[in-house]
Design an enzyme around this catalytic site. Structure first.
Site, short mmCIF file in Angstrom:
data_model
loop_
_atom_site.label_atom_id
_atom_site.label_comp_id
_atom_site.label_asym_id
_atom_site.label_seq_id
_atom_site.Cartn_x
_atom_site.Cartn_y
_atom_site.Cartn_z
N SER A 1 34.74 34.56 52.80
CA SER A 1 33.57 34.15 52.03
C SER A 1 33.68 32.67 51.63
CB SER A 1 33.40 35.08 50.82
OG SER A 1 32.12 34.96 50.26
N ASP B 1 25.80 42.35 55.94
CA ASP B 1 26.26 41.52 54.83
C ASP B 1 25.05 40.90 54.16
OD1 ASP B 1 27.34 39.65 53.09
OD2 ASP B 1 28.88 38.96 54.50
N HIS C 1 29.84 43.01 53.09
CA HIS C 1 30.43 41.67 52.95
C HIS C 1 31.94 41.64 53.12
CE1 HIS C 1 30.87 37.55 51.82
NE2 HIS C 1 31.49 37.81 50.69
#
Length: 270
Positions: free
Chosen positions: A107, A214, A244
């Protein structure tokens, strides 16, 4: 059995807590770079899998995150975070000279790891990006337009199809559950632009992982960034229906197997 220890160093903007996992004689170093609002302690199972695969694993809690010092989730310049990661990677290299180094970023950590590779890619054997914030991030664009940051915590169901992941996230006292800081949003925007403009990662072997479902960092947002930085050796895995946190998904074993197989391929060529 995998053992871990914490250590602290003077980071770019204050004390940074780092962690290292090891067991036996490693054949490579893996540097974990965590995402926004979380901390490295959430990657215990990832570290364990990598150690069993032959790694010594290390990484920091970023400034303002986890056990590190600083106002919570406040980052003024992501170059400072990259510098702290560089300190941790350098320490691991010093302890294990000659071992190849693999960086794994998730991320926001994918943004940090990509920038690290742009600046210090000569010291990496491979790069793994999981749901990376590169290219554009619609959340940043929306927040930049607001005068006041909304206090809307992340919906834990967007993390994984495994409900226990969201429950643990919600109950974790080291996870930030408050609003973004406007300064951090501006820094994210600047970092995204900087990474996009820097260009290709060249010959660095890169594995890109993303959950097809996601909703926090949509694959469509990331695609432009991957195309902007991709080099000569890109491997891609998009997992159907995954959300995610692919390392915490119901098919986490498959994801970790893909990571270790990629690392084996890269190390086998060295």
């Amino acid at each position: 059995m995998t053992t871990s220890r914490e250590w602290e160093f003077a980071g770019s903007r204050g004390a940074v807590t780092a962690r290292i996992w090891s067991d036996g004689e490693p054949r490579y170093v893996a540097v974990l770079v965590h995402g926004y609002g979380e901390h490295l302690g959430r990657y215990e199972h990832v570290a364990d899998a990598l150690v069993r695969h032959g790694a010594v694993v290390c990484g920091p809690d970023h400034m303002g995150h986890g056990r590190s010092a600083g106002e919570r989730v406040l980052i003024e310049d992501f170059e400072d975070v990259v510098a702290d990661v560089h300190t941790v990677a350098g320490s691991a290299r010093g302890d294990h000279p000659g071992l190849p180094v693999v960086m794994i970023g998730h991320s926001m950590g994918g943004l940090i790891a990509t920038r690290y590779a742009q600046l210090h890619g000569g010291g990496l054997a491979a790069l793994v990006l999981s749901g990376p914030v590169v290219g554009r991030w619609g959340a940043v664009e929306r927040l930049l337009a607001l005068d006041e940051m909304p206090d809307e915590p992340i919906d834990p169901s967007t993390l994984s199809r495994d409900p226990s992941v969201g429950k643990a996230y919600t109950e974790d006292p080291l996870v930030w559950h408050g609003p973004f800081k406007k300064t951090t949003v501006r820094a994210l925007d600047a970092a995204l632009r900087r990474v996009n403009e820097h260009g290709s990662l060249g010959a660095l072997p890169t594995l890109y992982l993303h959950g097809e479902d996601d909703r926090l960092v949509p694959p469509g947002d990331t695609r432009a960034g991957i195309e902007a930085v991709r080099g000569d050796d890109l491997t891609e895995r998009i997992y159907p229906e995954a959300r995610h946190e692919v390392f915490n998904e119901t098919n986490r074993d498959e994801v970790l197997a893909d990571v270790t197989a990629f690392i084996d391929r890269v190390l086998g060529r060295r």
